[in-house]
Design a protein around this motif. Structure first.
Motif, short mmCIF file in Angstrom:
data_model
loop_
_atom_site.label_atom_id
_atom_site.label_comp_id
_atom_site.label_asym_id
_atom_site.label_seq_id
_atom_site.Cartn_x
_atom_site.Cartn_y
_atom_site.Cartn_z
N PRO A 18 0.79 -1.12 -0.03
CA PRO A 18 0.11 0.17 -0.12
C PRO A 18 0.72 1.27 -0.01
CG PRO A 18 0.09 -1.00 2.33
CD PRO A 18 0.91 -1.88 1.30
N LYS A 32 -4.38 5.82 -1.10
CA LYS A 32 -3.24 4.69 -1.12
C LYS A 32 -3.74 4.02 -2.33
CE LYS A 32 -3.58 3.31 3.07
NZ LYS A 32 -3.23 2.44 4.33
N GLN A 34 -2.27 0.14 -4.26
CA GLN A 34 -1.61 -1.07 -4.29
C GLN A 34 -0.19 -1.04 -5.35
OE1 GLN A 34 -1.28 -3.69 -1.94
NE2 GLN A 34 -2.74 -2.80 -0.75
#
Length: 113
Positions: A18, A32, A34
């Motif tokens: 993250p 955030k 990935q």
């Protein structure tokens, strides 16, 4: 003064992590996304090389649950998490370990600033 990027890439290069965008605020927090750890390290190296400026802004690896990711059995020598002696009764993690749902063991890393 800098992390051993090569070692980290060898151990965790393809792991999804993250990454927060520190220059953006949403609901009093940073959004955030990935990213593969490898991509975050590439950003970090470029950020350092450009005098800590990037067109992507300031990115920060935040709230990575490395301990529960399943990656540590491949690298047990890393000892990625230990409870400080003053908090040795780690009651939050004792509970979450017992129910195997979550934990409060996080990794945070990123360039200065």
């Amino acid at each position: 003064g800098k992390p051993n990027f090569e070692h980290l890439l060898k151990e965790f290069g393809d792991a999804p992590v993250p990454v927060a965008s520190c220059d953006v605020r949403e609901y009093n927090s940073n959004p955030k996304e990935q990213l593969p750890f490898r991509e975050f390290v590439e950003y970090w190296r470029e950020h350092i090389g450009s005098g800590y400026r990037s067109p992507r802004g300031c990115l920060y690896l935040k709230d990575w649950h490395l301990s529960r990711s399943g990656l540590l059995p491949n690298a047990p020598e890393l000892d990625a998490y230990s409870t400080p002696v003053y908090f040795s009764s780690d009651w939050l993690n004792e509970y979450w370990d017992a129910v195997a749902v979550d934990d409060y063991r996080f990794v945070y890393m990123g360039p200065k600033g």
